[in-house]
Scaffold this active site. Sequence first.
Site, PDB file in Angstrom:
ATOM      1  CB  CYS A 297       0.883  -2.711  13.523  1.00 33.06           C
ATOM      2  SG  CYS A 297       1.253  -2.536  11.687  1.00 33.06           S
TER       3      CYS A 297
ATOM      4  CD  GLU B 201      -2.610  -1.027   2.761  1.00 34.10           C
ATOM      5  OE1 GLU B 201      -2.980  -2.145   2.808  1.00 34.10           O
ATOM      6  OE2 GLU B 201      -2.449  -0.186   3.321  1.00 34.10           O
TER       7      GLU B 201
ATOM      8  CB  CYS C  65       6.172  -5.641   9.133  1.00 31.18           C
ATOM      9  SG  CYS C  65       7.473  -4.887  10.281  1.00 31.18           S
TER      10      CYS C  65
ATOM     11  CB  CYS D 191       0.131   1.467   5.590  1.00 33.47           C
ATOM     12  SG  CYS D 191       0.235   2.361   4.031  1.00 33.47           S
TER      13      CYS D 191
ATOM     14  CB  CYS E 240       3.753  -3.368  16.376  1.00 37.05           C
ATOM     15  SG  CYS E 240       5.572  -2.938  16.352  1.00 37.05           S
TER      16      CYS E 240
ATOM     17  CB  CYS F 153       2.782   7.228   3.316  1.00 36.39           C
ATOM     18  SG  CYS F 153       3.030   6.119   4.509  1.00 36.39           S
TER      19      CYS F 153
END
Length: 348
Positions: A118, A91, A111, A332, A115, A104
Amino acid sequence: MPEDLKSLTTEQITERIVKMGYPAFRGKQIAGWLDSGCSSFDEMTNLPLALREQLKTEFFIPGVTILQKWQSQLDETTKYLFELSDGETVESVLMSYRHGWSQCLSTQVGCRMGCSFCATGMGGLSRNLSAAEMLAQIETAQRDRGIRVSSVVLMGMGEPLDNYDNVLRFLKMLSEPGGVHIGMRHVSLSTCGLVDQIYRLMEENLQLTLSVSLHAPNNEIRSRLMPINRRYPVEELLEACRRYADTTGRRISFEYAMIHGVNDSDACAEELAKRLRGMLCHVNLIPANEVKGKEHRRSTGERLKQFSRILEQRGLTVTVRRTLGADINASCGQLRRQKREEESPCGR
Ligand code: SAH
Ligand code: SF4
């Protein structure tokens, strides 16, 4: 294996072309095509056909294509879901500010930092993006909207410092004249706090803005939200930030997502102010985005105000992030997930 042509500098392309038996000026011509956003060798009409054919066997031009696009009805924000050449998706969000267009960008597919709040981290890491794929996100959005992007934030999907070499190569390509040509002062890089890489970046002495996703004033809360804190606790992270700011002379921007009942108390604000005292920095409060499948809720507007008031009274500079594209879920990680869920009901 064909090589990624866009990740090479003009000099490197020229070297390869000369080795292939062609004059050096052909290298410059090819670099010119790449800078103009060309994504196919057949479009390079000023090159001899034989060279074009040979290029096709030795190189590829990685690009991104627009798989889906959402246009906000409230402001100029556009959100893209880009498809990469191997079918992966990332994205990117384009935002309009008074000073120009800001984009952005994603640096990884997924990832691995995990976290708790997220959406990107939910599926783990698929792969790193190449420098060229980062650049292509800008070129594609520019062409789509007929605009020029003037600032870039590495705050999309992924942890930029977990893809250090490609991100550094991208930053060098970004500021090369002739191409997208955006200077370091117009770049922000956001990290969850990979301390070793922050020191590495410090040695590069770049004039970019380092954003650090802090989100908590102490180890107890931060380790619950961000597993990376168990490896690099708050004290070590803040020491690295202090050293970074002192060495580069650049103000650190601390991101703090306000999560209801977790990190938004007066006591948290007091503790945060104490921790950051005397540092060349600024705090950016973000009302946390609520993510499907996650339990956290965003703090109330009143809490945000009170929290920000305490920080200011203690001498810190604070901003509350303006919500752009609120109607298109512009943070995102969420849209890519949504799309995958639409395609497969079990969300895989
Ligand atoms: N991996 C990097 C950059 C990408 S995340 C980092 O973590 O800094 C970009 C920013 O969005 C980070 O500050 C991150 O903490 C924040 N973020 C992620 N999920 C969020 C959510 N649900 N609500 C608010 N901010 C979020
Ligand atoms: Fe990764 Fe950043 Fe999301 Fe954490 S907040 S999982 S580091 S993208």
